[in-house]
Write a protein that holds these residues in place. Structure first.
Motif, PDB file in Angstrom:
ATOM      1  N   SER A  52       0.835  -1.203   0.000  1.00  0.00           N
ATOM      2  CA  SER A  52       0.000   0.000   0.000  1.00  0.00           C
ATOM      3  C   SER A  52       0.876   1.263   0.000  1.00  0.00           C
ATOM      4  CB  SER A  52      -0.956   0.020   1.196  1.00  0.00           C
ATOM      5  OG  SER A  52      -0.262   0.264   2.398  1.00  0.00           O
ATOM      6  N   ILE A  53       2.116   1.134   0.473  1.00  0.00           N
ATOM      7  CA  ILE A  53       3.049   2.272   0.415  1.00  0.00           C
ATOM      8  C   ILE A  53       3.442   2.544  -1.036  1.00  0.00           C
ATOM      9  CG2 ILE A  53       5.284   3.196   1.181  1.00  0.00           C
ATOM     10  CD1 ILE A  53       3.265   2.987   3.441  1.00  0.00           C
ATOM     11  N   TYR A  54       3.604   1.478  -1.834  1.00  0.00           N
ATOM     12  CA  TYR A  54       3.879   1.681  -3.268  1.00  0.00           C
ATOM     13  C   TYR A  54       2.706   2.387  -3.943  1.00  0.00           C
ATOM     14  CZ  TYR A  54       7.979  -1.474  -3.178  1.00  0.00           C
ATOM     15  OH  TYR A  54       9.192  -2.060  -2.935  1.00  0.00           O
ATOM     16  N   ALA A  55       1.486   1.989  -3.583  1.00  0.00           N
ATOM     17  CA  ALA A  55       0.306   2.662  -4.144  1.00  0.00           C
ATOM     18  C   ALA A  55       0.335   4.144  -3.779  1.00  0.00           C
ATOM     19  CB  ALA A  55      -0.976   2.003  -3.624  1.00  0.00           C
ATOM     20  N   ALA A  56       0.678   4.420  -2.530  1.00  0.00           N
ATOM     21  CA  ALA A  56       0.736   5.801  -2.049  1.00  0.00           C
ATOM     22  C   ALA A  56       1.813   6.592  -2.789  1.00  0.00           C
ATOM     23  CB  ALA A  56       1.006   5.816  -0.542  1.00  0.00           C
ATOM     24  N   LEU A  57       2.964   5.962  -2.989  1.00  0.00           N
ATOM     25  CA  LEU A  57       4.069   6.646  -3.671  1.00  0.00           C
ATOM     26  C   LEU A  57       3.747   6.893  -5.146  1.00  0.00           C
ATOM     27  CD1 LEU A  57       7.001   4.754  -1.940  1.00  0.00           C
ATOM     28  CD2 LEU A  57       6.570   7.219  -1.783  1.00  0.00           C
ATOM     29  N   LEU A  58       3.069   5.940  -5.787  1.00  0.00           N
ATOM     30  CA  LEU A  58       2.653   6.160  -7.184  1.00  0.00           C
ATOM     31  C   LEU A  58       1.650   7.306  -7.274  1.00  0.00           C
ATOM     32  CD1 LEU A  58       2.324   2.494  -8.542  1.00  0.00           C
ATOM     33  CD2 LEU A  58       3.947   4.229  -9.339  1.00  0.00           C
ATOM     34  N   ALA A  59       0.742   7.374  -6.298  1.00  0.00           N
ATOM     35  CA  ALA A  59      -0.221   8.487  -6.273  1.00  0.00           C
ATOM     36  C   ALA A  59       0.509   9.813  -6.036  1.00  0.00           C
ATOM     37  CB  ALA A  59      -1.271   8.256  -5.183  1.00  0.00           C
ATOM     38  N   LEU A  60       1.526   9.777  -5.180  1.00  0.00           N
ATOM     39  CA  LEU A  60       2.333  10.974  -4.929  1.00  0.00           C
ATOM     40  C   LEU A  60       3.036  11.424  -6.218  1.00  0.00           C
ATOM     41  CD1 LEU A  60       3.523  12.944  -2.736  1.00  0.00           C
ATOM     42  CD2 LEU A  60       5.440  11.347  -2.560  1.00  0.00           C
ATOM     43  N   LEU A  61       3.623  10.468  -6.939  1.00  0.00           N
ATOM     44  CA  LEU A  61       4.296  10.800  -8.200  1.00  0.00           C
ATOM     45  C   LEU A  61       3.295  11.365  -9.210  1.00  0.00           C
ATOM     46  CD1 LEU A  61       6.716   7.738  -8.680  1.00  0.00           C
ATOM     47  CD2 LEU A  61       7.232   9.960  -7.666  1.00  0.00           C
ATOM     48  N   LYS A  62       2.116  10.770  -9.261  1.00  0.00           N
ATOM     49  CA  LYS A  62       1.065  11.266 -10.169  1.00  0.00           C
ATOM     50  C   LYS A  62       0.708  12.715  -9.819  1.00  0.00           C
ATOM     51  CE  LYS A  62      -3.699  10.343 -11.694  1.00  0.00           C
ATOM     52  NZ  LYS A  62      -4.853   9.412 -11.614  1.00  0.00           N
ATOM     53  N   GLY A  63       0.545  12.965  -8.528  1.00  0.00           N
ATOM     54  CA  GLY A  63       0.246  14.323  -8.080  1.00  0.00           C
ATOM     55  C   GLY A  63       1.347  15.300  -8.447  1.00  0.00           C
ATOM     56  N   LEU A  64       2.610  14.859  -8.351  1.00  0.00           N
ATOM     57  CA  LEU A  64       3.736  15.741  -8.679  1.00  0.00           C
ATOM     58  C   LEU A  64       3.825  16.001 -10.178  1.00  0.00           C
ATOM     59  CD1 LEU A  64       6.476  14.455  -6.196  1.00  0.00           C
ATOM     60  CD2 LEU A  64       5.029  16.484  -6.015  1.00  0.00           C
ATOM     61  N   VAL A  65       3.399  15.039 -10.986  1.00  0.00           N
ATOM     62  CA  VAL A  65       3.339  15.250 -12.435  1.00  0.00           C
ATOM     63  C   VAL A  65       2.289  16.331 -12.754  1.00  0.00           C
ATOM     64  CG1 VAL A  65       2.696  14.200 -14.652  1.00  0.00           C
ATOM     65  CG2 VAL A  65       4.140  12.925 -13.047  1.00  0.00           C
ATOM     66  N   LEU A  66       1.163  16.271 -12.054  1.00  0.00           N
ATOM     67  CA  LEU A  66       0.063  17.222 -12.298  1.00  0.00           C
ATOM     68  C   LEU A  66       0.325  18.608 -11.688  1.00  0.00           C
ATOM     69  CD1 LEU A  66      -2.903  14.787 -11.521  1.00  0.00           C
ATOM     70  CD2 LEU A  66      -2.291  15.679 -13.790  1.00  0.00           C
ATOM     71  N   ASP A  67       1.126  18.655 -10.640  1.00  0.00           N
ATOM     72  CA  ASP A  67       1.372  19.904  -9.900  1.00  0.00           C
ATOM     73  C   ASP A  67       2.151  20.925 -10.742  1.00  0.00           C
ATOM     74  OD1 ASP A  67       2.165  21.629  -7.457  1.00  0.00           O
ATOM     75  OD2 ASP A  67       4.089  20.932  -8.259  1.00  0.00           O
ATOM     76  N   ASN A  68       1.777  22.198 -10.577  1.00  0.00           N
ATOM     77  CA  ASN A  68       2.503  23.282 -11.253  1.00  0.00           C
ATOM     78  C   ASN A  68       3.133  24.270 -10.277  1.00  0.00           C
ATOM     79  OD1 ASN A  68       1.870  22.541 -13.979  1.00  0.00           O
ATOM     80  ND2 ASN A  68      -0.243  23.205 -13.584  1.00  0.00           N
ATOM     81  N   THR A  69       3.086  23.960  -8.978  1.00  0.00           N
ATOM     82  CA  THR A  69       3.546  24.940  -7.984  1.00  0.00           C
ATOM     83  C   THR A  69       4.978  24.697  -7.515  1.00  0.00           C
ATOM     84  OG1 THR A  69       2.725  23.661  -6.084  1.00  0.00           O
ATOM     85  CG2 THR A  69       1.173  25.188  -7.145  1.00  0.00           C
ATOM     86  N   LEU A  70       5.427  23.456  -7.544  1.00  0.00           N
ATOM     87  CA  LEU A  70       6.780  23.134  -7.069  1.00  0.00           C
ATOM     88  C   LEU A  70       7.775  23.382  -8.199  1.00  0.00           C
ATOM     89  CD1 LEU A  70       6.011  19.801  -5.165  1.00  0.00           C
ATOM     90  CD2 LEU A  70       6.353  22.052  -4.149  1.00  0.00           C
ATOM     91  N   LEU A  71       8.705  24.292  -7.986  1.00  0.00           N
ATOM     92  CA  LEU A  71       9.557  24.770  -9.082  1.00  0.00           C
ATOM     93  C   LEU A  71      10.980  24.206  -9.059  1.00  0.00           C
ATOM     94  CD1 LEU A  71       8.392  28.503  -9.039  1.00  0.00           C
ATOM     95  CD2 LEU A  71       7.497  26.602 -10.403  1.00  0.00           C
ATOM     96  N   GLY A  72      11.333  23.428  -8.040  1.00  0.00           N
ATOM     97  CA  GLY A  72      12.695  22.899  -7.951  1.00  0.00           C
ATOM     98  C   GLY A  72      12.991  21.913  -9.084  1.00  0.00           C
ATOM     99  N   ARG A  73      14.182  22.020  -9.659  1.00  0.00           N
ATOM    100  CA  ARG A  73      14.617  21.107 -10.720  1.00  0.00           C
ATOM    101  C   ARG A  73      16.092  20.786 -10.522  1.00  0.00           C
ATOM    102  NH1 ARG A  73       9.873  21.670 -11.043  1.00  0.00           N
ATOM    103  NH2 ARG A  73       8.553  21.858 -12.909  1.00  0.00           N
ATOM    104  N   GLU A  74      16.478  19.552 -10.796  1.00  0.00           N
ATOM    105  CA  GLU A  74      17.881  19.126 -10.663  1.00  0.00           C
ATOM    106  C   GLU A  74      18.136  17.990 -11.633  1.00  0.00           C
ATOM    107  OE1 GLU A  74      20.831  20.563  -9.494  1.00  0.00           O
ATOM    108  OE2 GLU A  74      19.781  20.774  -7.584  1.00  0.00           O
ATOM    109  N   THR A  75      19.262  18.042 -12.333  1.00  0.00           N
ATOM    110  CA  THR A  75      19.613  16.950 -13.261  1.00  0.00           C
ATOM    111  C   THR A  75      20.290  15.812 -12.521  1.00  0.00           C
ATOM    112  OG1 THR A  75      19.827  18.530 -15.066  1.00  0.00           O
ATOM    113  CG2 THR A  75      20.885  16.397 -15.380  1.00  0.00           C
ATOM    114  N   VAL A  76      21.068  16.164 -11.495  1.00  0.00           N
ATOM    115  CA  VAL A  76      21.809  15.174 -10.694  1.00  0.00           C
ATOM    116  C   VAL A  76      21.308  15.258  -9.256  1.00  0.00           C
ATOM    117  CG1 VAL A  76      24.102  14.600  -9.804  1.00  0.00           C
ATOM    118  CG2 VAL A  76      23.835  15.255 -12.201  1.00  0.00           C
ATOM    119  N   PRO A  77      21.029  14.108  -8.604  1.00  0.00           N
ATOM    120  CA  PRO A  77      20.506  14.142  -7.224  1.00  0.00           C
ATOM    121  C   PRO A  77      21.504  14.786  -6.251  1.00  0.00           C
ATOM    122  CG  PRO A  77      20.497  11.881  -8.121  1.00  0.00           C
ATOM    123  CD  PRO A  77      21.227  12.731  -9.089  1.00  0.00           C
TER     124      PRO A  77
END
Length: 366
Positions: A262-287
């Motif tokens: 269920s944590i994987y389900a939650a993390l996939l939903a989180l990733l989906k939300g981050l794909v849809l989000d337009n407010t978070l502006l941080g970007r990085e090519t290398v972690p």
């Protein structure tokens, strides 16, 4: 239209109750399990088989292939067994398939006295050294592919690839999402932490896997169609798709393994939300190695990690809005409210029983 898939690495205890890794486990020990598991012809062409033919099924042996002085595979040092799902248009479909594949794997493995355990970093061997040493052909192969040179880390760390793609996104947009996930990775990964063991004892932190792999392995990987779309970086952010089904896929690779799917389900939903989000502006090519290492040591006890994890989770929730997938985020809210991870539970169990094997034997209680 979103698509989801999961690749989940499974470690094992052998019949002596010892951790089954490359130091005393052979390819044949795991292959006897793979041979008894079913093949689903309809899985192809969306699942890649690969050159060596090891990846023929939904389950395959994760390891380090050895070659003669040519492209002939002569052996494979083993790490564990990976389960991969087919591509699903909904999160629940991916989780249901993963759960069923895990159930089958566990049943078949039991016939050979092997039992799955939750491990995200080898609790005994901190590094992998190929024996016998690499020959000239193998050395040349590794030099040609920079990411392959981190096999010493890959062979001792276990974690999922959480795969997400969106229909009709431009390559530019997909790469931008990959850079966004790379930037916010230190705040996403604590939700999964499960590697508090190192060299036979407790590590001073929550995720030795995150601490060691960051900077050497990607947080996110984006599959592109053409050579000219690649971005030159170490570790890689982009990779040429090997089959058409991979084009446009984003693999989030930074999380520890979870025994509660269920944590994987939650993390996939989180990733989906981050794909849809337009407010978070941080970007990085290398972690960021520094931020990941702070995160790995302190998790949500660190003020910066906690505040940014809260911000990321809230942004994903707002972006999902009325999407039914928003309900999958609940386990992450609970973890954040308690500031606890799976690693905290494993540490508490170890403090009671003083045995890594005894602790990990009690994982996957599904």
């Amino acid at each position: 239209m979103f698509f989801f898939g999961i690749e989940h690495e499974v470690a094992f205890l052998n019949k002596e109750g010892k951790f089954a890794d490359f130091s005393h486990t052979k390819f044949s020990d795991f292959n006897q399990i793979i041979e008894k598991l079913p093949t689903y012809p309809s899985d192809y062409p969306q699942l890649r088989v690969g050159d060596a033919g090891i990846k023929m099924k939904r389950w395959y042996i994760e390891g380090f292939e050895r070659f003669a002085d040519s492209d002939e595979v002569i052996d494979c040092h083993v790490k564990g067994i990976e389960i991969r799902t087919t591509i699903h248009s909904d999160i629940q479909g991916a989780i249901t398939e993963l759960s069923e594949s895990f159930r089958l794997l566990r049943e078949v493995a039991a016939n050979f006295d092997l039992s799955p355990v939750l491990v995200s970093f080898n609790p005994y061997n901190p590094a992998f050294e190929p024996q016998p040493p690499l020959n000239d052909y193998e050395i040349k192969q590794l030099e040609a592919y920079p990411d392959e040179q981190t096999a010493n880390i890959h062979m001792v760390s276990y974690g999922p690839d959480l795969n997400i793609s969106v229909a009709d996104l431009s390559t530019e947009n997909v790469i931008d999402i990959g850079r966004k996930l790379t930037y916010y990775s230190p705040y996403i990964v604590p939700f999964s932490y499960s590697s508090p063991f190192y060299k036979g004892g407790l590590w001073d932190g929550l995720s030795v896997r995150t601490f060691i792999r960051t900077g050497k392995r990607p947080a996110a990987l984006v599959f592109v169609q053409k050579e000219e779309q690649l971005i030159n970086s170490i570790p890689s952010l982009t990779k040429i798709a090997r089959i058409p089904a991979e084009v446009g896929r984003i693999e989030f690779k930074a999380c520890d393994s979870c025994d509660d799917f269920s944590i994987y389900a939650a993390l996939l939903a989180l990733l989906k939300g981050l794909v849809l989000d337009n407010t978070l502006l941080g970007r990085e090519t290398v972690p960021s190695k520094v931020l990941h290492q702070i995160s790995a040591k302190e998790g949500f006890d660190n003020k910066d990690i906690f505040e940014n994890a809260t911000k990321v989770l809230q942004a994903a929730e707002v972006a999902l809005g009325n999407d039914p997938d928003v309900h999958y985020l609940m386990p992450l809210k609970v973890l954040l409210a308690k500031r606890k991870t799976r690693s905290h539970e494993l540490i508490e169990m170890f403090n009671r029983v003083s045995s890594i094997e005894e602790v990990i034997r009690q994982t996957y209680q599904v």
